[in-house]
Write a protein that holds these residues in place. Sequence first.
Motif: not given
Length: 260
Positions: A96-104, A148-161
Motif C-alpha cells: 500500500i501507499i499513503k501520499r501524506i505530508p510528514v507533518l500530517e 528506496s533510491e530516490l526521495g519524493r514529497e508525501t511518500v516518506s512511509a512508503y520510501a522507508a518501507a
Amino acid sequence: MNNAFDLTGKVALVTGGTYGIGMAMAMALGKAGATIIINARRSEMVKEAVAEYEKEGLKAYGFTCDVTKESEVQAMVAEVEKTVGTIDILVNNAGIIKRIPVLETSVEEFKEVIDVDLVGPFIVSKAVAPGMIQKGAGKIINICSMMSELGRETVSAYAAAKGGLKMLTKNLACEWAEHNIQVNGIGPGYIGTPQTAPLRTDGHPFNDFIISKTPAARWGTPEDLEGPVVFLASGASDFVNGHILYVDGGILAYIGKQPK
C-alpha cells in the motif's frame, strides 16, 4: 535455452495478485508453466481474480489472507503445501501507499504502511522458507521501488518501507543462499495501470513530469514486468542473488535533460 525459463511443475505464490502489476506478474508465471497461488484480504477479490486466471487457461488457487497476520499466513502456506505442493516461487507483491505530508502523517498511518510493505514480506518469506530449505531450492522476489533510491514529497512511509525491503532482500539472500534459495527484488518505475489512467492524459502536469524524467519517454506497462519476474523465478537466474532489478525505463540512470 528456453528450458531455462520453463516453470512447469512449479508452485508460485504472488501476494496481492488480484489486479494490477501483481496479476500481470502472476499471469506471466502461469504462462511459463507455474501453478498460481494468490491472496487478498477480501474474499470477493480473490474469487474474481481466480476467474480471470482461469479464463486465460491457467491453474490458479486463491486464499483470503492478511499478510500482516502471521497466523493467517502460516495457515495459508500450510494449506498450500498440503493441497497443491511446496511453494517454489514467492513474489512479495502486496503493498500500500499513503501520499501524506510528514507533518500530517499519524504514527498509526506510518506503521500501517511499514506493516504491509515491509513486515508482510518478512512474515511470508519466513513462512515459505522452511519448505524451500527442505526441497533445496527456492526463489523469492520482493517488489521493491525506486523510492528506496530516490526521495519524493508525501511518500516518506512508503520510501522507508521499500528501503527496508531492499535491505531485507539482500540479507535474506545472504542467509539462505547456502540452501540454493535466491532472493532478489524488482523495482518498478512508473507503471500505467487503470488507477493511474487519469494522470496519463496528454498535457497533465504529472504525465509530462514522468515522461520528461524517463529516458524511454513513456510510462511502463504491467507487461514490462513479465520478463523480469519470469527470469528471477526461473533457473536462468540461479547465480543471481541479493540483486534489485529496476524496471524503470532508465529513470535511475538519468540526471535529466539539459536546459536549452
